[in-house]
Design a protein around this motif. Sequence first.
Motif, PDB file in Angstrom:
ATOM      1  N   ALA A   2       0.848  -1.185   0.000  1.00  0.00           N
ATOM      2  CA  ALA A   2       0.000   0.000   0.000  1.00  0.00           C
ATOM      3  C   ALA A   2       0.880   1.229   0.000  1.00  0.00           C
ATOM      4  CB  ALA A   2      -0.883   0.003   1.235  1.00  0.00           C
ATOM      5  N   LYS A   3       0.502   2.187  -0.808  1.00  0.00           N
ATOM      6  CA  LYS A   3       1.314   3.398  -0.854  1.00  0.00           C
ATOM      7  C   LYS A   3       0.551   4.518  -0.142  1.00  0.00           C
ATOM      8  CE  LYS A   3       4.571   2.027  -4.012  1.00  0.00           C
ATOM      9  NZ  LYS A   3       4.299   0.595  -3.893  1.00  0.00           N
ATOM     10  N   GLY A   5      -0.016   7.311   2.526  1.00  0.00           N
ATOM     11  CA  GLY A   5       0.685   8.185   3.433  1.00  0.00           C
ATOM     12  C   GLY A   5       2.183   8.195   3.180  1.00  0.00           C
ATOM     13  N   ALA A   6       2.855   9.032   3.932  1.00  0.00           N
ATOM     14  CA  ALA A   6       4.302   9.153   3.778  1.00  0.00           C
ATOM     15  C   ALA A   6       4.987   7.995   4.484  1.00  0.00           C
ATOM     16  CB  ALA A   6       4.761  10.481   4.357  1.00  0.00           C
ATOM     17  N   GLU A   7       6.199   7.683   4.045  1.00  0.00           N
ATOM     18  CA  GLU A   7       6.964   6.648   4.724  1.00  0.00           C
ATOM     19  C   GLU A   7       7.467   7.201   6.052  1.00  0.00           C
ATOM     20  OE1 GLU A   7       9.698   4.573   2.281  1.00  0.00           O
ATOM     21  OE2 GLU A   7       7.891   3.648   1.459  1.00  0.00           O
ATOM     22  N   VAL A   8       7.571   6.320   7.025  1.00  0.00           N
ATOM     23  CA  VAL A   8       8.027   6.723   8.343  1.00  0.00           C
ATOM     24  C   VAL A   8       9.446   6.202   8.515  1.00  0.00           C
ATOM     25  CG1 VAL A   8       7.591   6.570  10.800  1.00  0.00           C
ATOM     26  CG2 VAL A   8       5.684   6.531   9.196  1.00  0.00           C
ATOM     27  N   PRO A   9      10.399   7.074   8.818  1.00  0.00           N
ATOM     28  CA  PRO A   9      11.764   6.559   8.985  1.00  0.00           C
ATOM     29  C   PRO A   9      11.869   5.712  10.247  1.00  0.00           C
ATOM     30  CG  PRO A   9      11.661   8.889   9.538  1.00  0.00           C
ATOM     31  CD  PRO A   9      10.305   8.510   9.034  1.00  0.00           C
ATOM     32  N   ARG A  10      12.193   4.446  10.073  1.00  0.00           N
ATOM     33  CA  ARG A  10      12.387   3.576  11.220  1.00  0.00           C
ATOM     34  C   ARG A  10      13.614   2.728  10.944  1.00  0.00           C
ATOM     35  NH1 ARG A  10       6.969   2.094  10.340  1.00  0.00           N
ATOM     36  NH2 ARG A  10       5.469   3.198  11.643  1.00  0.00           N
ATOM     37  N   VAL A  11      14.434   2.512  11.950  1.00  0.00           N
ATOM     38  CA  VAL A  11      15.603   1.660  11.803  1.00  0.00           C
ATOM     39  C   VAL A  11      15.171   0.224  12.019  1.00  0.00           C
ATOM     40  CG1 VAL A  11      17.930   1.190  12.606  1.00  0.00           C
ATOM     41  CG2 VAL A  11      17.021   3.523  12.678  1.00  0.00           C
ATOM     42  N   TYR A  12      15.208  -0.568  10.980  1.00  0.00           N
ATOM     43  CA  TYR A  12      14.737  -1.951  11.063  1.00  0.00           C
ATOM     44  C   TYR A  12      13.353  -2.030  11.704  1.00  0.00           C
ATOM     45  CZ  TYR A  12      19.296  -3.406   9.493  1.00  0.00           C
ATOM     46  OH  TYR A  12      20.404  -3.592   8.739  1.00  0.00           O
ATOM     47  N   GLY A  13      12.475  -1.153  11.261  1.00  0.00           N
ATOM     48  CA  GLY A  13      11.099  -1.204  11.734  1.00  0.00           C
ATOM     49  C   GLY A  13      10.885  -0.610  13.105  1.00  0.00           C
ATOM     50  N   TYR A  83      12.891 -10.054   7.673  1.00  0.00           N
ATOM     51  CA  TYR A  83      12.715  -9.614   6.292  1.00  0.00           C
ATOM     52  C   TYR A  83      11.768  -8.424   6.235  1.00  0.00           C
ATOM     53  CZ  TYR A  83      11.427 -10.450   1.334  1.00  0.00           C
ATOM     54  OH  TYR A  83      11.186 -10.354  -0.001  1.00  0.00           O
ATOM     55  N   SER A  84      10.676  -8.508   7.023  1.00  0.00           N
ATOM     56  CA  SER A  84       9.670  -7.440   6.977  1.00  0.00           C
ATOM     57  C   SER A  84      10.200  -6.123   7.506  1.00  0.00           C
ATOM     58  CB  SER A  84       8.447  -7.829   7.806  1.00  0.00           C
ATOM     59  OG  SER A  84       7.992  -9.087   7.436  1.00  0.00           O
ATOM     60  N   THR A  85      11.188  -6.169   8.417  1.00  0.00           N
ATOM     61  CA  THR A  85      11.708  -4.897   8.941  1.00  0.00           C
ATOM     62  C   THR A  85      12.223  -4.034   7.801  1.00  0.00           C
ATOM     63  OG1 THR A  85      13.888  -5.867   9.290  1.00  0.00           O
ATOM     64  CG2 THR A  85      12.380  -5.862  11.170  1.00  0.00           C
ATOM     65  N   LYS A  86      12.727  -4.675   6.749  1.00  0.00           N
ATOM     66  CA  LYS A  86      13.219  -3.895   5.604  1.00  0.00           C
ATOM     67  C   LYS A  86      12.151  -3.759   4.521  1.00  0.00           C
ATOM     68  CE  LYS A  86      17.158  -2.326   6.640  1.00  0.00           C
ATOM     69  NZ  LYS A  86      17.296  -0.882   6.735  1.00  0.00           N
ATOM     70  N   HIS A  91       6.764   1.600   6.284  1.00  0.00           N
ATOM     71  CA  HIS A  91       5.345   1.768   5.968  1.00  0.00           C
ATOM     72  C   HIS A  91       4.637   2.386   7.168  1.00  0.00           C
ATOM     73  CE1 HIS A  91       1.206   0.679   5.086  1.00  0.00           C
ATOM     74  NE2 HIS A  91       1.575   0.421   3.846  1.00  0.00           N
ATOM     75  N   PRO A  92       3.747   3.366   6.931  1.00  0.00           N
ATOM     76  CA  PRO A  92       3.092   4.007   8.085  1.00  0.00           C
ATOM     77  C   PRO A  92       2.345   3.028   8.985  1.00  0.00           C
ATOM     78  CG  PRO A  92       2.285   4.898   5.986  1.00  0.00           C
ATOM     79  CD  PRO A  92       3.381   3.983   5.643  1.00  0.00           C
ATOM     80  N   GLU A  93       1.810   1.970   8.396  1.00  0.00           N
ATOM     81  CA  GLU A  93       1.015   1.034   9.197  1.00  0.00           C
ATOM     82  C   GLU A  93       1.832  -0.170   9.649  1.00  0.00           C
ATOM     83  OE1 GLU A  93      -1.773   1.686  10.210  1.00  0.00           O
ATOM     84  OE2 GLU A  93      -2.666   3.191   8.888  1.00  0.00           O
ATOM     85  N   TYR A  94       3.161  -0.068   9.597  1.00  0.00           N
ATOM     86  CA  TYR A  94       3.981  -1.231   9.908  1.00  0.00           C
ATOM     87  C   TYR A  94       3.711  -1.825  11.298  1.00  0.00           C
ATOM     88  CZ  TYR A  94       8.129  -3.986  10.970  1.00  0.00           C
ATOM     89  OH  TYR A  94       8.962  -4.985  11.367  1.00  0.00           O
ATOM     90  N   PRO A  95       3.585  -1.005  12.367  1.00  0.00           N
ATOM     91  CA  PRO A  95       3.310  -1.624  13.680  1.00  0.00           C
ATOM     92  C   PRO A  95       2.033  -2.464  13.681  1.00  0.00           C
ATOM     93  CG  PRO A  95       3.992   0.647  13.957  1.00  0.00           C
ATOM     94  CD  PRO A  95       3.810   0.441  12.486  1.00  0.00           C
ATOM     95  N   ARG A  96       1.028  -1.999  12.947  1.00  0.00           N
ATOM     96  CA  ARG A  96      -0.203  -2.765  12.857  1.00  0.00           C
ATOM     97  C   ARG A  96       0.061  -4.102  12.172  1.00  0.00           C
ATOM     98  NH1 ARG A  96      -5.466  -1.214   9.384  1.00  0.00           N
ATOM     99  NH2 ARG A  96      -3.891  -1.348   7.789  1.00  0.00           N
ATOM    100  N   PHE A  97       0.853  -4.044  11.117  1.00  0.00           N
ATOM    101  CA  PHE A  97       1.225  -5.254  10.394  1.00  0.00           C
ATOM    102  C   PHE A  97       1.899  -6.254  11.340  1.00  0.00           C
ATOM    103  CE2 PHE A  97       4.667  -7.477   8.184  1.00  0.00           C
ATOM    104  CZ  PHE A  97       3.960  -8.159   7.212  1.00  0.00           C
ATOM    105  N   VAL A  98       2.840  -5.729  12.136  1.00  0.00           N
ATOM    106  CA  VAL A  98       3.560  -6.603  13.072  1.00  0.00           C
ATOM    107  C   VAL A  98       2.591  -7.222  14.070  1.00  0.00           C
ATOM    108  CG1 VAL A  98       5.190  -6.558  14.975  1.00  0.00           C
ATOM    109  CG2 VAL A  98       5.774  -5.467  12.822  1.00  0.00           C
TER     110      VAL A  98
END
Lengths: 768, 143, 120
Positions: A2-3, A5-13, A83-86, A91-98
């Motif tokens: 999904a594209k 929102g803006a990407e959120v800078p996170r180090v390895y998620g 793998y997903s951390t990279k 992704h803005p919704e990455y914590p939800r994904f995790v």
Amino acid sequence: MAKTGAEVPRVYGGPAGWISVAIPAAIFAFMLQFVAPVAAGQPVLLGLDWVPSMDIRLSVLIDGLSLTFALLISGIGMLVTLYSTKYLGTHPEYPRFVLFLMLFMVGMLGLVLADNLIALFVFWEITTISSYLLIGFSSDEAKSRRSALQALLVTGTGGLALLAGMILLGNVAGSFELSVILQQGDAIRAHPLYVPIVILFLAGAFTKSAQFPFHFWLPNAMAAPTPVSAYLHSATMVKGGVYLMARMNPALGETDLWFWALVIAGGFTTVFASILAVRQTDIKQVLAYTTLMALGALTLFIGAGTADAIKGMMTFLVVHSLYKAALFLMIGIVDHETGTRDVDTLRGLGRKMPLTFLGGAIAALSMAGIPPLVGFIGKEFLYKAGLGLDTASLWVTGCIFAASALMFVAAGISVLRPFTGKLAPTPQAPHEGPWAMWIGPLLLGAFSLGFGLFPDTIEAWLVAPGTWAVYGDYGYSVDLYLFREVNAAFLLSLATFATGAVLYAVHRPMRDRLGRLFEANPIKFDPGWDRVLDGLKALAAWQTNILQSGVLQRYIFTIFLTLAVGIGATLWARDVLNFSVDWTGDLDGLLFKHWAVLIFITSGAILTALTSSRMTAIAALGVVGIGVALIFIMFSAPDVAITQLLVETLVVVLVAVAMLKLPHLGLAKDRGRRPVHAALAGTVGVLVTLVMVAVLQGDIDRRITDYFEVASWPEAYGRNIVNVILVDFRAIDTFGEIAVVVIAALAAYALLRGTRYGAPADKEEDRT
Amino acid sequence: MINSIILVAATRLLTALLLLFSIFMLLRGHNLPGGGFIGGLIGATGYVLYAIAQGAEATRRALRYEPQNIAMVGLGIALAAGVFAAFFGDAFFTGQWWFAGADPSDPDDKGLPISSVLVFDIGVYLVVFGSILTLVLALEEEV
Amino acid sequence: MELLIAIMVGVLVAASVYLMLARNVLRFLFGLILISNAANLIIFASGRLTPESPPLIPAGADAPVELVANALPQALVLTAIVIGFGLFAFALTLVYRTYQNLGTLNSDEMRLAEPEETGK
């Protein structure tokens, strides 16, 4: 991806990413300690009572089968989360994904470790729901939502069938503990309910593991982010159905029904899926259909049911998880770094992405079944088991031969073509992915190679204990090896390579031919699914139109009519009205005050119903309330009487305050319906009286009251029994009740203080 | 709000009396008719009377605390009284008792009993009291 | 007395059902009050009626000396009355608010959430 929102800078998620890697790593390490006892033939059984009154225990069974699954789930889970951390880490919704991914992992681990059928079902549904959430992760795309819903409905329907089957099985076996049920195979197979149980279980397993004709949801599920496809829809969740069949094999297997159902469905799925695999142009879809092929093969060999077949099945299970997860992760890297997965676009990536190519190549060689990789061993033992069958040997061997040859082609399509040859232009300039992404395929590849070179390790740790658990015989000696002699199975392998190579050479024209063939085929499952869904929606709309009129009066009428019919039918069917009423005893000792109260209440109620003046109605209601309070006083309920009087006072105050702003009652407009309403009201009233008289004719059970009377002073130090019940014996109920009072007050307060909407004239604007 | 000098003068006294009576009913509830529900209702009736005579705003001033807060505090007290038992290894909402100044050799001498049950009943009192006043005052102000 | 109360409860229920079937939500509300009273009476009378012996334990005794009224339905009814009041108060504010916003007490005209389907 999904594209949104803006990407959120996170180090390895960020922290979410680190935790998501640490949890499966810890579980993997924890599960390793069970390898030694399980390999020695000692299943571990742990337990904790959950709902003991319903025989629901949180018990854990760790034997070869569940341990193999648990290690795959946590091990591949660790690589996938890393793998997903990279892949999705910014992704803005990455914590939800995790969160969804962890939820899934817990569900899947619970599913394979649970020793209780009900607990197993709960975990089964957790995997279904988390799968729904993960497939629909890109919720802004209609395709994702459709695929997610399809997967949920197909597997959820199967889940319901499974629950029914589990309840039947639990009743037949007298226990919901798997460890008990598995001991009673003969009794279960002889039971008249055996056939429905098998059908219901297979409905659950076939939908979950996408067996024909429920296969269509799995390729669509590839709308999920690639790590999810690698994890759920290849290595773990879809094998839940396989796990269930393998787990139940000692209890339900070894019958003709079981044999033919699994062998036919599995065989058909495996061939059908591998043909569909080679006609795809999206490499992820190629892999999706090869997964379907593997699930079919696993089903086929569980059905075949000989010790050799189970051994082959267990080997292939591990083999497939290793190479297929690696291939999905590989295509994810390619997609991530080049922006496409199209087999006709991708060429010559090998020099730009050497490590990805290496990981993918090992996995592809394993999938093609080329020695010395473990995939070769897996295929060899499937051939050997197929050839050794007494019945349907030709069918099983033939299916697996056709599928293996096509697997060979699929391996070529998914790795050989994109990585070799001359570099072709792609949407993004290709370059190697980050280490967190290629480490997964490489590690999995190392296992594929290591297990292939040293088959004794996989045999002792995973395949032998697993075979014992599924076959139900701990004496069977499991032996795996790479090569010993030239036999029929080996010759079949050579034939597979030859056929596969020829097919690969002609696969592009073949793909077009197949495409036309499938276009011409009138039976299509995916559009068929849409039609079924449309039909369901039409049905829902139809019954909603009938039941949900939106008219309060009709709802109330339906409710009371149902009540009247229900009570009336029950009274009539149970024949409870056959009693003689002792009127003289009841009228004995009645004083003037009793008659007065009865007449007060009755006339108050009738007056309330008939008057058109609201003041009269309120006064009449007050009479009823006070009359009821008098009944409480006369029959020894001082606490209740005081409460009733006070509440009655407050009701009158509230109504009086509200009346200042409310209009008069006026005459009812619906005079025509009044007789109908009166008839229904009269019927309900008569029925309530009848029920009450019937209750009063029976004996009263005073056991609870007796206990309260005896225990009130010695145990609770209170002389007012009613109050002791309220604040001590049943304090938790009282707590719930005062919570309701607070909620009612707050809700009313919010209503009065909340936003005030406009008058009806401008309500349309408020709604938009 | 009703402009009656007699009512306005009498309500001050009546409200105080009703409040006192409500606490009396609350405390005696364990052995005689009464308890948190009845006490709370009587206390609330006192303030409802006050509100009718002097208006909602004056009642809010007299209460000092928002009635909905009183109800929530009551709910918290009741919950705390229930959870309290868990610290002593009992199931939730098991009554805990102390008999202050009781003679242990005499089973009939209970001294001054203090219990988590009484605390629970006080919570019930506050919930009923606060909830009813929340409703009545909000409705009264609206009209 | 129980049987007579049973008949009286029948009348109460009939009156409240009749009221609840009305279009005017205020009548519905009156029906709600009546039916709560009827329900409380059913519970109370089903525990049997015992005149003039409240469920109290006399001082000095460990349990009631003679037969006392059934305490269990009394406890149930007591909380039911308070909850019934809460329900009634909420319903009343709902009716009140609805009237202010929609200007009607006729439930058929309250169609903000489920507008009448047109064109059918």
